[in-house]
Write a protein that holds these residues in place. Structure first.
Motif, PDB file in Angstrom:
ATOM      1  N   ILE A  15      38.308  66.679  48.661  1.00  0.00           N
ATOM      2  CA  ILE A  15      37.924  68.093  48.555  1.00  0.00           C
ATOM      3  C   ILE A  15      38.907  68.832  47.653  1.00  0.00           C
ATOM      4  N   HIS A  16      40.190  68.554  47.843  1.00  0.00           N
ATOM      5  CA  HIS A  16      41.218  69.242  47.057  1.00  0.00           C
ATOM      6  C   HIS A  16      41.105  68.904  45.577  1.00  0.00           C
ATOM      7  N   GLU A  17      40.999  67.626  45.267  1.00  0.00           N
ATOM      8  CA  GLU A  17      40.954  67.247  43.856  1.00  0.00           C
ATOM      9  C   GLU A  17      39.666  67.708  43.192  1.00  0.00           C
ATOM     10  N   PHE A  18      38.560  67.691  43.922  1.00  0.00           N
ATOM     11  CA  PHE A  18      37.348  68.252  43.340  1.00  0.00           C
ATOM     12  C   PHE A  18      37.509  69.753  43.112  1.00  0.00           C
ATOM     13  N   GLY A  19      38.109  70.451  44.079  1.00  0.00           N
ATOM     14  CA  GLY A  19      38.275  71.895  43.952  1.00  0.00           C
ATOM     15  C   GLY A  19      39.027  72.296  42.698  1.00  0.00           C
ATOM     16  N   HIS A  20      39.921  71.425  42.237  1.00  0.00           N
ATOM     17  CA  HIS A  20      40.608  71.699  40.978  1.00  0.00           C
ATOM     18  C   HIS A  20      39.610  71.867  39.834  1.00  0.00           C
ATOM     19  N   GLY A  21      38.452  71.229  39.955  1.00  0.00           N
ATOM     20  CA  GLY A  21      37.459  71.358  38.908  1.00  0.00           C
ATOM     21  C   GLY A  21      37.038  72.799  38.683  1.00  0.00           C
ATOM     22  N   TYR A  22      37.229  73.648  39.704  1.00  0.00           N
ATOM     23  CA  TYR A  22      36.949  75.071  39.565  1.00  0.00           C
ATOM     24  C   TYR A  22      38.202  75.846  39.160  1.00  0.00           C
ATOM     25  N   PHE A  23      39.280  75.721  39.936  1.00  0.00           N
ATOM     26  CA  PHE A  23      40.444  76.578  39.712  1.00  0.00           C
ATOM     27  C   PHE A  23      41.286  76.122  38.517  1.00  0.00           C
ATOM     28  N   TYR A  24      41.369  74.814  38.296  1.00  0.00           N
ATOM     29  CA  TYR A  24      42.047  74.304  37.110  1.00  0.00           C
ATOM     30  C   TYR A  24      41.063  74.110  35.964  1.00  0.00           C
ATOM     31  N   GLY A  25      39.870  73.603  36.280  1.00  0.00           N
ATOM     32  CA  GLY A  25      38.932  73.212  35.248  1.00  0.00           C
ATOM     33  C   GLY A  25      38.187  74.373  34.632  1.00  0.00           C
ATOM     34  N   ILE A  26      37.370  75.053  35.416  1.00  0.00           N
ATOM     35  CA  ILE A  26      36.494  76.088  34.868  1.00  0.00           C
ATOM     36  C   ILE A  26      37.254  77.396  34.643  1.00  0.00           C
ATOM     37  N   SER A  58      33.028  63.993  48.405  1.00  0.00           N
ATOM     38  CA  SER A  58      32.959  64.568  47.061  1.00  0.00           C
ATOM     39  C   SER A  58      31.645  65.320  46.867  1.00  0.00           C
ATOM     40  N   ILE A  59      30.554  64.729  47.304  1.00  0.00           N
ATOM     41  CA  ILE A  59      29.253  65.409  47.194  1.00  0.00           C
ATOM     42  C   ILE A  59      29.235  66.655  48.071  1.00  0.00           C
ATOM     43  N   ASP A  60      29.802  66.561  49.266  1.00  0.00           N
ATOM     44  CA  ASP A  60      29.891  67.735  50.142  1.00  0.00           C
ATOM     45  C   ASP A  60      30.687  68.846  49.472  1.00  0.00           C
ATOM     46  N   ASN A  67      43.298  76.888  45.168  1.00  0.00           N
ATOM     47  CA  ASN A  67      42.466  75.740  45.496  1.00  0.00           C
ATOM     48  C   ASN A  67      42.744  75.260  46.921  1.00  0.00           C
ATOM     49  N   GLU A  68      44.014  75.184  47.295  1.00  0.00           N
ATOM     50  CA  GLU A  68      44.364  74.750  48.653  1.00  0.00           C
ATOM     51  C   GLU A  68      43.756  75.696  49.686  1.00  0.00           C
ATOM     52  N   PHE A  69      43.790  76.979  49.389  1.00  0.00           N
ATOM     53  CA  PHE A  69      43.186  77.963  50.292  1.00  0.00           C
ATOM     54  C   PHE A  69      41.685  77.732  50.433  1.00  0.00           C
ATOM     55  N   TRP A  70      40.999  77.542  49.306  1.00  0.00           N
ATOM     56  CA  TRP A  70      39.544  77.353  49.373  1.00  0.00           C
ATOM     57  C   TRP A  70      39.195  76.029  50.057  1.00  0.00           C
ATOM     58  N   ASP A  71      40.014  75.010  49.879  1.00  0.00           N
ATOM     59  CA  ASP A  71      39.791  73.733  50.568  1.00  0.00           C
ATOM     60  C   ASP A  71      39.840  73.929  52.078  1.00  0.00           C
ATOM     61  N   ASN A  72      40.824  74.689  52.539  1.00  0.00           N
ATOM     62  CA  ASN A  72      40.953  74.910  53.976  1.00  0.00           C
ATOM     63  C   ASN A  72      39.821  75.767  54.521  1.00  0.00           C
ATOM     64  N   ARG A  73      39.279  76.633  53.700  1.00  0.00           N
ATOM     65  CA  ARG A  73      38.094  77.377  54.131  1.00  0.00           C
ATOM     66  C   ARG A  73      36.927  76.411  54.352  1.00  0.00           C
ATOM     67  N   MET A  74      36.809  75.424  53.491  1.00  0.00           N
ATOM     68  CA  MET A  74      35.748  74.442  53.655  1.00  0.00           C
ATOM     69  C   MET A  74      35.951  73.641  54.937  1.00  0.00           C
ATOM     70  N   LEU A  75      37.180  73.224  55.206  1.00  0.00           N
ATOM     71  CA  LEU A  75      37.455  72.482  56.437  1.00  0.00           C
ATOM     72  C   LEU A  75      37.153  73.340  57.656  1.00  0.00           C
ATOM     73  N   HIS A 106      34.471  72.777  60.750  1.00  0.00           N
ATOM     74  CA  HIS A 106      35.138  72.557  62.040  1.00  0.00           C
ATOM     75  C   HIS A 106      35.909  71.234  62.018  1.00  0.00           C
ATOM     76  N   GLN A 107      36.572  71.013  60.901  1.00  0.00           N
ATOM     77  CA  GLN A 107      37.275  69.744  60.700  1.00  0.00           C
ATOM     78  C   GLN A 107      38.780  69.994  60.734  1.00  0.00           C
ATOM     79  N   ASP A 108      39.404  69.614  61.821  1.00  0.00           N
ATOM     80  CA  ASP A 108      40.846  69.744  61.971  1.00  0.00           C
ATOM     81  C   ASP A 108      41.542  68.506  61.442  1.00  0.00           C
ATOM     82  N   LEU A 109      42.849  68.631  61.295  1.00  0.00           N
ATOM     83  CA  LEU A 109      43.668  67.473  60.984  1.00  0.00           C
ATOM     84  C   LEU A 109      43.857  66.681  62.271  1.00  0.00           C
TER      85      LEU A 109
END
Length: 740
Positions: free
Chosen positions: A417-428, A354-356, A444-452, A456-459
């Protein structure tokens, strides 16, 4: 994206309004008052936003929602509404009694005689609600989330006990803006004793009782856990001309649809929560002062401005873990994770990711503007309360074990990451989740995957057992999105609303197909250009309410590339385009001297075929003597003519064709036109041995990548690739078995 209100749609909305008020309404008449007459309703003449014709293609006016926020205003948002609420939780009954004082500013140029409120919890009061009616249909069309069956004593609802305007009791009626079933009671019209003049302010005092349901989706209780979301009477949105496609003043106040979420004005929330003293509490906003204890109960006071919703949790025996984020442009952010004892393993990973996420979104879009973030991990058997967002507050998922480099760590990180990202796309940004889920879930899903991708974090599909076996299959986030995007048979445009969907799977592709489309747009524009364009979109529309058309305009204005942006929007956002380009054939032949009659320098000569054959043989022999040990692919005595035919089975997309020669060299050719097929000819010393479309894998929207390449000689790469894919599937299957 959506042409929200054509003339016919406006007239239809007005007719639906009158009809619902006269025929399809349930009237609750407090003592001493009378229900509004049809004449008074007709005089108001403020229609509903369309229930179905919701795709917006015209961008909003520059002064929509008061114009772009400069950052010099006294508040982050233009606060249209404020709520002061005193709420008391009956933990045994999972019920909340509340007293609400609401003020609302009429932004329009006309008097408002009735206002509309959402009573979201009524979606869970019976099987005849719009929510359950749509769930039954979507279950049959491909499954859905939130499939819990409510039993006796587990239904949820909200009751208006009194509504007063300056001490005068008011009447209300349930209405159906979207033509939902008569038994749905998620939208109510309150008729005012005194109209609110243009620019004036309305104050209402509302007493209500909210019964939480057993957790079905987003909100509810399980055991001693209470997630209290969408729990209070909440005023609808009054949109003005030039805002999100509106051409006249209109109420945007949809029923609570099964797949829809929410849309509301920014404002100030001042909330007192009284709960049993042995319960842990977390909520939207900042805790004010020290909680007050009395008679075995504790009252908590939370305040948060510049948000458009308020949710909270009260749970017995829950623990907390605290951390903080400090970054340029943001206040110091107090981050708290609230979790049940059985999921203690998830607490620290949740706090870290969440902090990340605060750091990544702050750096790539804009600094996080709030001083708090509260994360709730629901207990076992309350999974459907997880993965839900509210401003400065979201729910996550819990795991008994979170092993590094396994799917549990990846799943935990991604949800946070996804639920926090909503704070921007849904929230702000506060887009309309009812009508345009692409702007929240999709972006939001797109921006989350950019962060991953940056991390270098794969599934990772491994479990401790598969790691012990030495198997650690993994796949990138963007590849996962592509596989689940339904690219071959898209049923609905991405810009479609959340309820006019073929199935819940089709709604789910809002996440994955939007991610894939934005991935390909990023590949065309370049990562820096795409990120710059999103920052412009955020800058323009923060603390306002953009439409898809506003997103498109920002992307074009920033990048200057109208062709690629329009192509993505026309084909995928507004349409259901399918991309499938492939290589049809590769033909090669030596360029040999030709027989026949030729003219040169005014003279006619004839080349005889039999003599020409001898000449060709002599040239071959001479070349062989000169090259006794030729290297593989080395140019021969004659050049080669190669023809590559490419075909297009779907909509146009820019393609790079990579042509590989026998001597190890290659060249790239761009195919970027509307032709259904094309031929490319090459005359080179070395012959073509293979060709591939999109060799760098930019076009994730291509539904069939197996036809993107072809070779003139047998190549084992394809079989090896299929073997690896099968192995990955088997490893995933075994991982699931171990998990179960």
């Amino acid at each position: 994206m959506r042409l929200a209100t054509g003339r016919g749609g406006q007239w239809l909305a007005a007719v639906v309004l009158l009809w619902s008020c006269q025929v399809d309404a349930h009237t609750v008449t407090p003592a001493g008052t009378q229900p509004a007459t049809a004449a008074s309703v007709a005089a108001e003449a403020i229609p509903f936003a369309p229930a179905h014709d919701t795709i917006i293609t015209q961008k909003s006016s520059p002064d929509a929602w008061g114009g772009e926020r400069t950052g010099n205003e006294p508040t982050l948002s233009d606060r249209v509404v404020s709520y002061t609420i005193d709420a008391d939780l009956d933990a045994a009954k999972h019920a909340v009694s509340g007293k609400e004082h609401m003020t609302w500013r009429n932004r329009s140029d006309r008097a408002v005689r009735s206002v509309y409120f959402h009573l979201y919890l009524n979606a869970f009061q019976n099987q005849g609600s719009t929510f359950f009616t749509e769930r039954n249909v979507l279950d049959k069309a491909g499954g859905s989330r939130g499939e819990a069956v409510l039993k006796k004593g587990q239904w949820g609802w909200i009751r208006l006990q009194s509504v007063q305007q300056d001490g005068t009791a008011l009447t209300w009626q349930f209405v159906h803006p979207d033509g939902g079933p008569e038994s749905d009671q998620t939208v109510v019209r309150i008729d005012l004793a005194q109209p609110v003049p243009a620019g004036g302010t309305l104050a209402l005092d509302i007493d209500f009782l909210s019964q939480l349901p057993r957790v079905v989706e987003r909100t509810g209780w399980w055991g001693d856990f209470n997630l209290v979301g969408q729990w209070f009477p909440k005023i609808g949105m009054l949109e003005l001309p030039g805002e999100r496609g509106a051409t006249q003043v209109r109420w945007n106040v949809h029923e609570f649809h099964f797949n829809s979420e929410f849309y509301a004005d920014f404002g100030l929330y001042d909330v007192h929560l009284t709960v049993p003293s042995d319960y842990t509490v977390g909520a939207v906003g900042q805790l004010q002062g020290t909680p007050e204890q009395k008679d075995g109960k504790t009252t908590y006071h939370f305040v948060q401005g510049d948000v458009h919703d308020f949710a909270w949790v009260a749970a017995k025996d829950f623990k907390t873990l605290d951390g903080s984020y400090v970054g340029p442009g943001s206040p110091k952010v107090a981050v708290r994770v609230t979790y049940p004892p059985e999921y203690v393993a998830s607490a620290a990973p949740t706090l870290k990711s969440s902090i990340d996420a605060i750091g990544y979104f702050s750096r790539t879009l804009a600094p996080y503007p709030y001083p708090t973030l509260t994360v709730v991990i629901p207990p076992y058997n309350a999974d459907e309360a997880g993965g839900m967002e509210y401003p400065t507050f979201f729910t996550s998922e819990g795991y008994k074990y979170v092993e590094p480099d396994t799917w549990t760590q990846m799943a935990s990180d991604f949800v946070n990451i996804h639920e926090f990202g909503h704070g921007y796309f849904y929230g702000i940004l506060a887009s309309n989740e009812f009508e345009e889920p692409i702007l929240d879930e999709g972006l939001n899903e797109f921006w989350d995957n950019r962060m991953l991708r940056e991390r270098h974090q794969d599934l990772v599909l491994a479990t401790p057992f598969t790691k012990w076996l030495g198997l650690t299959p993994h796949i990138s986030g963007f590849a996962v999105e592509r596989l689940t995007a339904g690219l071959q048979h898209p049923r609905d445009p991405l810009a479609q609303n959340s309820w006019d969907r073929f199935s819940s799977f089709s709604y789910g592709t809002v996440y994955s197909r939007t991610t894939t489309a934005m991935h390909d747009l990023e590949a065309r524009l370049g990562q820096p250009a795409l990120e710059k364009a999103f920052r412009l979109y955020y800058q323009r529309w923060r603390f306002r309410h953009p439409s898809v058309a506003d997103l498109r305009a920002a992307l074009i204005d920033s990048s200057g590339d109208a062709k690629d942006v329009d192509q993505i929007f026309d084909q995928y956002v507004y349409g259901t385009g399918v991309t499938d380009d492939g290589i049809s054939s590769i033909d090669t032949s030596e360029v040999l001297p030709q027989a026949g009659v030729f003219w040169k320098d005014g003279k006619q000569t004839e080349v005889v075929a039999t003599e020409l054959d001898k000449q060709i043989d002599q040239q071959r022999d001479a070349w062989t003597k000169a090259h006794p040990h030729p290297k593989p692919g080395e140019a021969g005595p004659f050049p080669w003519h190669s023809t590559i035919t490419v075909v297009r089975h779907g909509v146009p997309a820019p393609e790079l064709l990579r042509v590989n020669y026998a001597d190890g060299t290659h060249e790239d050719v761009v195919w970027d036109d509307d032709r259904r097929w094309a031929r490319f000819d090459f005359i080179k010393p070395s012959k073509v041995v293979s060709a591939e479309l999109d060799p760098d894998g930019h076009n994730y929207l291509d539904t069939d990548r197996l036809n993107n390449s072809q070779s003139t000689e047998p190549n084992g790469a394809a079989s090896r690739r299929w073997t690896a894919d099968v192995a990955a599937v088997l490893q995933t299957f075994y991982s699931m078995l171990v998990t179960l």
